[in-house]
Write a protein that holds these residues in place. Structure first.
Motif, short mmCIF file in Angstrom:
data_model
loop_
_atom_site.label_atom_id
_atom_site.label_comp_id
_atom_site.label_asym_id
_atom_site.label_seq_id
_atom_site.Cartn_x
_atom_site.Cartn_y
_atom_site.Cartn_z
N GLY A 231 -10.37 -31.06 17.75
CA GLY A 231 -9.87 -29.76 17.32
C GLY A 231 -9.41 -29.78 15.87
N ASP A 232 -8.74 -30.85 15.47
CA ASP A 232 -8.33 -30.97 14.07
C ASP A 232 -9.54 -31.04 13.15
N ALA A 233 -10.56 -31.79 13.56
CA ALA A 233 -11.76 -31.90 12.73
C ALA A 233 -12.47 -30.56 12.62
N ARG A 234 -12.52 -29.82 13.73
CA ARG A 234 -13.17 -28.50 13.69
C ARG A 234 -12.41 -27.56 12.76
N SER A 235 -11.09 -27.55 12.88
CA SER A 235 -10.29 -26.68 12.01
C SER A 235 -10.47 -27.06 10.55
N GLN A 236 -10.53 -28.35 10.25
CA GLN A 236 -10.69 -28.77 8.87
C GLN A 236 -12.05 -28.38 8.34
N VAL A 237 -13.09 -28.53 9.14
CA VAL A 237 -14.44 -28.13 8.70
C VAL A 237 -14.49 -26.64 8.42
N GLU A 238 -13.93 -25.85 9.33
CA GLU A 238 -13.93 -24.40 9.13
C GLU A 238 -13.12 -24.01 7.89
N LEU A 239 -11.98 -24.66 7.70
CA LEU A 239 -11.15 -24.33 6.55
C LEU A 239 -11.85 -24.68 5.24
N ASP A 240 -12.48 -25.84 5.19
CA ASP A 240 -13.21 -26.21 3.97
C ASP A 240 -14.35 -25.24 3.69
N TYR A 241 -15.06 -24.87 4.72
CA TYR A 241 -16.18 -23.95 4.55
C TYR A 241 -15.69 -22.58 4.09
N GLN A 242 -14.61 -22.09 4.69
CA GLN A 242 -14.07 -20.80 4.30
C GLN A 242 -13.55 -20.81 2.86
N ALA A 246 -14.91 -18.44 -0.13
CA ALA A 246 -13.95 -17.55 -0.78
C ALA A 246 -13.84 -17.84 -2.27
N ALA A 247 -13.93 -19.11 -2.66
CA ALA A 247 -13.89 -19.44 -4.08
C ALA A 247 -15.10 -18.88 -4.82
N ASN A 248 -16.27 -18.89 -4.19
CA ASN A 248 -17.46 -18.32 -4.84
C ASN A 248 -17.30 -16.83 -5.08
N VAL A 264 -9.85 -12.26 -1.69
CA VAL A 264 -10.99 -12.43 -0.79
C VAL A 264 -10.55 -13.30 0.38
N SER A 265 -10.86 -12.86 1.58
CA SER A 265 -10.57 -13.64 2.79
C SER A 265 -11.87 -13.80 3.57
N VAL A 266 -12.19 -15.03 3.93
CA VAL A 266 -13.42 -15.34 4.64
C VAL A 266 -13.07 -16.00 5.96
#
Length: 531
Positions: A231-242, A246-248, A264-266
């Motif tokens: 679960g922590d790994a999934r949350s980290q992957v989603e957070l990095d991707y978001q 959002a930075a782009n 901007v919120s993704v």
């Protein structure tokens, strides 16, 4: 030599006698400061560099080593809560050899060293218990080598092997970690602990490892050890991707609207499930000879006469022969069975995790600068920046609203006030420091100038060339200042007065020409009178 030393001391006493009380206090403070500074500097220079003699000591070993050091008169220092002993660096190796000769540190036999103590009379139960203790000790040592783990205690439950039991019980383990202050284990680190323990015990799965810390917090429990880390790994992957998407989009909006004019919120729904797909395909090529083939042929030829006799029935009626068809009959039957060669293809497809199920984007712009901008173009730009796919079900929302800048303005005003206060405080601190430094420098300068002027006067002093009459008159004046002269005849007194007047005239002229030398001589006389 003694005369020169006495003259130097006399001049020093004379110079010190002319200094005021405040100057004497300042000179005394400077001398005390120099002495203290020299003392601490010499202590710091001469202090030996210390190095750890032993670390991670048990309480019994530390106590025994300290007793030996005290008996030998060796200075030491205890650190790390008494677990580390610091001694002079140049004596570390000699002291280690001495302590080793005394059997210190004795330590506690743990790990596989316990297996060396078994004798020939050891029972099977003792062997199993010793093996379990050895395994627990080795696991504890391994976990203590991790960063942030001060100590670790591992308990392993190994089920007994049963011959006539179909389902064997699984081994389990529990781990208690003493973490360093401020250390928190992440999900991946907890998973590393569970995998490390389970891989060290035969037939143990990571789900059977329980991990807790000394505060009583459960870090991993049976059945949840892997899911928590995943679960922590999934949350980290989603957070990095978001954050990356959002930075782009934020970069484009900042160029168009300016900094802090858009948010901007993704939200990304990332599929981290791993799937394996197996498919089989059969193919046949025309013209390929069969693997095996068999042919069966059956021929029959016979007459059509009726058969008389048998069971009563229509065939045995009196007119059955007249009604029955006549003539001969025959037939041929042939069947062929062929086993053809068929090609078989098995394909295993493993889908990597990380697929994107759905993407939602929300954009809020400041109405003060974005009211007249075409939202359709903004929507298209942001959609292309984040890779929006409507066919996948992605959605984007763009809105222009007035931003509430009260908190930002208040924070900016407070920060400006803090900066001004810090600048003012820094300026006054510099002024105070400069004033103190200038006062000290002024006092030192005044003392130095006075000592320099006195030294120059003493260095420029040359012995006065006085006649015998002048010396006699000066000596008489010096003696007359301490006692009363006897009464003499008036005529003789007049002659002596005239002579003294002449000598005084010469002394006055000398004082006018060479005042520093005369003053130094008078100070010496005054000092002698006081003595």
């Amino acid at each position: 030599m003694q005369t020169a030393l006495a003259g130097t001391l006399e001049r020093a006493r004379s110079a010190f006698a002319t200094v005021s009380l405040g100057q004497k206090v300042v000179i005394g403070l400077l001398l005390v400061g120099l002495l203290l500074g020299g003392f601490f500097f010499s202590r710091w220079i001469t202090a030996p560099t210390q190095a750890p003699l032993f670390s991670n000591l048990a309480a019994s070993d530390a106590s025994a080593i300290v007793e030996e050091l005290n008996a030998a008169g060796v200075s030491y220092e205890l650190t790390d809560g008494g677990q580390t002993i610091m001694v002079a660096k140049d004596a570390v190796y000699d002291l280690r050899l001495q302590m080793s000769g005394q059997g210190l540190p004795a330590g506690a036999d743990t790990g596989y060293a316990l297996l060396d103590e078994q004798g020939i009379t050891t029972s099977e139960f003792q062997q199993q218990t010793t093996y379990r203790r050895a395994l627990e000790g080795e696991l504890s040592k391994t976990l203590e080598s991790l960063d942030g783990v001060n100590s670790a205690i591992v308990h392993v439950a190994l089920p007994e092997d049963e011959v006539f039991v179909t389902d064997q019980a699984e081994p389990t383990a529990s781990v208690l970690l003493d973490l360093a202050a401020g250390t928190t284990l992440s999900g991946e680190q907890i998973q590393a602990v569970t995998n490390l323990v389970s891989s060290s015990v035969e037939n143990m799965s990571p789900e059977q490892v329980t991990v807790t810390d000394t505060s009583g917090q459960v870090l991993s429990s049976p059945g949840a050890g892997i899911s928590a880390a995943a679960g922590d790994a999934r949350s980290q992957v989603e957070l990095d991707y978001q954050n990356r998407l959002a930075a782009n989009a934020q970069q484009i909006l900042d160029r168009v609207l300016g900094p802090n004019r858009a948010v901007v919120s993704v939200r990304a729904d990332v599929d981290l499930d791993q799937r394996d797909t197996t498919s089989k395909t059969y193919t046949y090529d025309e013209g390929t000879p069969p693997v095996s083939e068999s042919t069966t042929t059956e021929d029959y030829t016979g007459g059509g006469g009726a058969i008389v006799g048998g069971v009563l029935g229509p065939e045995n009626m009196p007119d059955a022969g007249a009604n029955a068809g006549g003539g001969d009959s025959s037939y041929t039957k042939e069947s062929t069975t062929a086993n053809n060669a068929i090609g078989e293809t098995t394909e295993v497809v493993q889908a990597a995790p990380g697929g994107l199920n759905r993407l939602t984007v929300s954009v809020v712009m400041d109405d003060a600068v974005a009211a007249n901008l075409p939202q359709a173009q903004i929507t298209a730009l942001v959609g292309n920046a984040v890779g929006l796919d409507e066919a996948r079900g992605d959605a984007i929302t763009v809105a222009a609203m007035p931003f509430d800048t009260t908190a930002a303005d208040t924070a900016a005003a407070e920060m400006e006030a803090v900066r001004e206060a810090e600048a003012s405080e820094q300026m006054w601190s510099m002024i105070r420091t400069g004033g103190i430094a200038a006062g000290i420098a002024l006092v030192v300068l005044v003392v130095w100038l006075r000592s320099r002027r006195t030294g120059q006067a003493e260095e420029d002093y040359e012995p006065l060339e006085l006649t015998d009459d002048m010396l006699a008159e000066l000596d008489r004046i010096r003696i007359a200042s301490t006692r009363d002269e006897p009464v003499i005849d008036n005529r003789v007194a007049e002659l002596e007065a005239a002579e003294r007047q002449k000598v005084r005239t010469d002394i006055s002229a000398m004082i006018s020409d060479r005042p520093d030398e005369v003053a130094a001589m008078l100070r010496g006389w005054l000092t002698e009178n006081k003595a």
